[in-house]
Design an enzyme around this catalytic site. Structure first.
Site, PDB file in Angstrom:
ATOM      1  N   SER A  25       0.826  -1.197   0.000  1.00 20.55           N
ATOM      2  CA  SER A  25       0.000   0.000   0.000  1.00 20.55           C
ATOM      3  C   SER A  25       0.871   1.264   0.000  1.00 20.55           C
ATOM      4  O   SER A  25       1.667   1.462  -0.916  1.00 20.55           O
ATOM      5  CB  SER A  25      -0.953  -0.048   1.195  1.00 20.55           C
ATOM      6  OG  SER A  25      -1.886   0.998   1.163  1.00 20.55           O
ATOM      7  N   ASP A  49       4.522  23.931  -1.076  1.00 23.33           N
ATOM      8  CA  ASP A  49       5.930  23.784  -1.443  1.00 23.33           C
ATOM      9  C   ASP A  49       6.490  22.423  -1.038  1.00 23.33           C
ATOM     10  O   ASP A  49       7.660  22.291  -0.681  1.00 23.33           O
ATOM     11  CB  ASP A  49       6.768  24.906  -0.825  1.00 23.33           C
ATOM     12  CG  ASP A  49       6.685  24.946   0.694  1.00 23.33           C
ATOM     13  OD1 ASP A  49       5.805  24.263   1.270  1.00 23.33           O
ATOM     14  OD2 ASP A  49       7.493  25.666   1.318  1.00 23.33           O
ATOM     15  N   HIS A  97      -7.382  -5.160  -1.251  1.00 27.30           N
ATOM     16  CA  HIS A  97      -6.183  -4.372  -0.996  1.00 27.30           C
ATOM     17  C   HIS A  97      -5.220  -5.075  -0.047  1.00 27.30           C
ATOM     18  O   HIS A  97      -4.009  -4.832  -0.078  1.00 27.30           O
ATOM     19  CB  HIS A  97      -6.597  -3.012  -0.418  1.00 27.30           C
ATOM     20  CG  HIS A  97      -5.475  -2.059  -0.224  1.00 27.30           C
ATOM     21  ND1 HIS A  97      -4.851  -1.404  -1.267  1.00 27.30           N
ATOM     22  CD2 HIS A  97      -4.842  -1.628   0.908  1.00 27.30           C
ATOM     23  CE1 HIS A  97      -3.905  -0.616  -0.804  1.00 27.30           C
ATOM     24  NE2 HIS A  97      -3.877  -0.730   0.520  1.00 27.30           N
TER      25      HIS A  97
END
Length: 436
Positions: free
Chosen positions: A143, A352, A405
């Site tokens: 994951s 940023d 998953h």
């Protein structure tokens, strides 16, 4: 520095602490204690087997504490020595909690937490490799750990023998908005499957939601329980065998007290236990930042949710669970997130962020990469995964709908074996030395 070492059923587990910079751009500044546990077959401690470093999913969760005689580690130990890294801020690695952050101002929290993304997790691993004098090692990412793997392949490809990824190939160029547009659609499909299998559950969910709208209900920790929090247990649908336990929980949600139906304590305690954000705040604070490169998330999942208004529950309308999304209101409602609200809001506006991936470096990749791609993955979109892998040479995908998953946890021995075999085929094509 080693800590305790012990042997269990023929496997030696040894803890190690490393003192590493908080900010690798300022290596003489503040430092962290990073913990990793080595796992080896006890009578092979002088083995020449290569190392395999495991990157846990999350973000914000520690490496597994598991019996190495089972699952993926059983298969890994046939060819590797394993290093289980507690990613910075998790487990025993200078853990981040509402308690450990309490002494910092909001501005200090923002500065501190901005150093806990995949780039610095990878730099920690690379520093450990250098300290141990290891020329190259292999990596396994589950994951979010797969996201870390692509960061490692971007920053330090020459340090890697092999890369194995399960359910965790991110887009290396897309904005978080694209990710959440895809995952809301996957989450809606999981809802449809659940309620088709258990039609009665839709009535129960609406009864619970309406009750929460008309009553003040509190969880065992004293936190008011809301419809939005209830919807979040849909994150469970991303792993295998979750439908039936969810049905059973909903079935027994109400209990009669003096002739009145109220939500019972067992159900409410289950709902509290589902709130991993309480104990692992990195999961909430930095979740959206894992998709950010020189851009702000601006609460992407919250904004994109308005494009799918069916997820905004209204009485009398169908009920839908949400998935692996974080929202700004969580920092008002969740008891352990409330002290971190100001920092979370500022981090959501941070634009940023450093680059996590190098498309140019990845386009010249020469490390065998083997990926398990789960076709029905609720958290990681298959089409975005394929888009990424198409741009990386020597990256092979095993696309399967056999697993959700959590395939590595559900059937790890088989999944890792498949990935190792794929990697050796790629290594053979590249003329690399095969793993013994």
């Amino acid at each position: 520095m080693n800590t305790n070492s012990f042997v269990n059923d023929g496997i030696r587990y040894t803890g190690h602490y490393f003192t590493l910079p908080l900010d690798y751009q300022a290596p003489t500044g503040e430092h962290l204690q990073v913990f990793a546990r080595s796992v080896e077959i006890a009578n092979e401690t002088d083995s020449n087997k290569p190392w395999l470093v495991f990157f846990q999913g999350g973000p914000g969760f520690p490496s597994p504490r598991m019996d190495a005689n089972h699952g993926w580690m059983k298969r890994a130990l046939q060819q590797f020595r394993v290093l289980l890294l507690d990613q910075r801020g998790t487990g025993l690695s200078s853990p981040v909690t509402h308690e450990t952050l309490a002494s910092l101002t909001s501005e200090q929290q923002v500065t501190y937490l901005s150093h806990f993304r995949a780039d610095n997790i990878v730099r920690d691993a690379e520093s450990i490799r250098e300290q141990w004098g290891i020329q190259q090692w292999a990596i396994l990412g589950q994951s979010f750990g797969g996201f870390c793997s692509l960061t490692y392949l971007s920053l330090f490809p020459n340090s890697l023998l092999r890369s194995y990824i399960t359910g965790g190939v991110p887009s290396i160029v897309r904005h978080a908005d694209d990710v959440y547009r895809a995952t809301y659609q996957h989450t809606q499909r999981k809802n449809q499957r659940f309620f088709q299998q258990f039609p009665q559950a839709q009535t129960w969910c609406r009864d619970i939601a309406d009750y929460l709208l008309s009553h003040e209900v509190y969880l065992p920790n004293g936190q008011r329980f809301t419809v939005e929090q209830f919807q979040q247990i849909g994150i469970r649908f991303g792993v295998s065998d979750s439908f039936l336990p969810t049905y059973y929980a909903l079935e027994s949600a109400f209990v009669s007290v003096n002739g009145e139906s109220v939500l019972n304590y067992a159900f409410l305690n289950d709902m509290l236990m589902a709130q991993a954000y309480q104990t692992n705040p990195i999961y909430a604070i930095l979740h959206e930042s894992i998709y950010c490169q020189s851009s702000a998330s601006r609460w992407s999942a919250h904004r994109i949710r308005d494009e799918y208004p069916q997820f905004h529950y209204q009485s009398g309308q169908p009920f839908l669970f949400t998935g692996e999304m974080v929202y700004p209101w969580m920092f008002e409602q969740y008891q352990c997130l409330q002290p971190l609200k100001t920092a979370a809001m500022q981090l959501a506006e941070k634009s940023d962020w450093s680059m996590l991936y190098s498309p140019d470096t990845l386009s010249h990749n020469a490390v065998p990469i083997s990926c398990a791609v789960y076709a029905d993955d609720m958290f990681v979109d298959m089409e975005l995964t394929k888009e990424t892998l198409d741009a990386i040479p020597y990256a092979r995908a095993w696309i399967t709908n056999e697993y959700e998953h959590n395939g590595l946890r559900a059937d790890g021995e088989r999944v890792l074996d498949q990935l190792i075999q794929m990697g050796e085929q790629t290594a053979s094509e590249l003329g690399l030395t095969l793993l013994s």
